[in-house]
Scaffold this active site. Sequence first.
Site, mmCIF file in Angstrom:
data_model
loop_
_atom_site.group_PDB
_atom_site.id
_atom_site.type_symbol
_atom_site.label_atom_id
_atom_site.label_comp_id
_atom_site.label_asym_id
_atom_site.label_seq_id
_atom_site.Cartn_x
_atom_site.Cartn_y
_atom_site.Cartn_z
ATOM 1 N N ASP A 139 -4.940 -34.026 48.030
ATOM 2 C CA ASP A 139 -5.841 -32.669 48.144
ATOM 3 C C ASP A 139 -6.731 -32.755 47.071
ATOM 4 O OD1 ASP A 139 -5.085 -29.392 49.278
ATOM 5 O OD2 ASP A 139 -6.744 -29.665 48.029
ATOM 6 N N GLY A 195 -7.907 -25.541 48.475
ATOM 7 C CA GLY A 195 -6.335 -25.481 48.061
ATOM 8 C C GLY A 195 -6.145 -25.170 46.456
ATOM 9 N N TYR A 222 -19.265 -25.777 62.140
ATOM 10 C CA TYR A 222 -17.841 -26.010 62.080
ATOM 11 C C TYR A 222 -17.314 -26.306 63.347
ATOM 12 C CZ TYR A 222 -13.112 -24.754 60.986
ATOM 13 O OH TYR A 222 -11.820 -24.819 60.865
#
Length: 323
Positions: free
Chosen positions: A31, A36, A149
Amino acid sequence: MKALITGGAGFIGSHLAEALLARGDRVAVLDNLSTGSMQNIRELKKQGGFEYVIDDVLNQRLLAEMVDDADVVYHLAAAVGVKLVVESPVRTIKTNLEGTQVVLEAAAKKRKKVLLTSTSEVYGKSTRIPFSEDDDLLIGPSNKGRWSYACSKLMDEFLAIAYWKERKLPVVIARLFNTVGPRQTGRYGMVIPSFVRQALTNKPITIYGSGKQQRTFGYVGDVVGALMALMDAKDTQGEIFNIGNEVEISIEDLAKLVKKMTGSRSKLVYIPYDDAYEAGFEDMPRRVPNLTKVKQCIGYQPRTQLAETLQNVIEYERVQLKA
Ligand code: UDP
């Protein structure tokens, strides 16, 4: 069994890591902490069988090594959240397209099964409720940022299916419908964490548009169970599955419910879409998944209903506000 989760420090990824560890699997997380956070995996770091690397999926050498070292790959790393997508379209398109290319290529070399998380956004402005996996898709024009998107995730889907057809890479695609629960952040515009924060701090609850638009909300605990079952099932390769919940609520009613459940003094305010996002922003009036396919394939049943979901989010946000 060892799973690699790209985007594993994100909201859904960290819940998935937790569930995999709980059943005895080993988990590696990759990540870049763009959306996050370390806080999401803080508890997991204490557990055996868990490792993480803070880096980008676009780091091809590292990714190839991590894929080699895993049995299966859950590819969750992506730019998500309508606000983020509208504000940073270059980042959205690049991350979503290039990241998936790198993951699929590395997995194809070693024939490691990949689960790709896609989105209900790909159904676009379709009004054929409920949405089924084989439906035609109705995406808006390319000068409206939101659709980038949907298109980027759709290209990811095409590419994943192409790898399955041409290179026999086992892939399965999950189209997630408004997944919600603790650890989701409101920073990128998601409605439930935004409303809960606003209510708990007695600030105005911001309803975009008329508030008559409706959504269905899938609880993250149910959703990660489905992701694991789709990965484990033998006959899901090359297939697309909707995952979510079928029960609809209008955004206005959601605001009222959050206000009631929190005992908040917040006012409800209505903000035009043009001010909330960008001029000419197009929203979907309704978005409901047809869950027949996933129910038949893995016996999926969305167990957690909205009131319980909201209660969990409210408790989580109360703790966050005190911290
Ligand atoms: N929304 C809202 N107020 C907010 C954030 C979102 O009214 O503070 C609305 C948004 O316009 C959409 C719905 O809530 O109609 C769900 O938004 P979200 O970004 O959570 O997910 P989307 O369904 O747009 O992917």
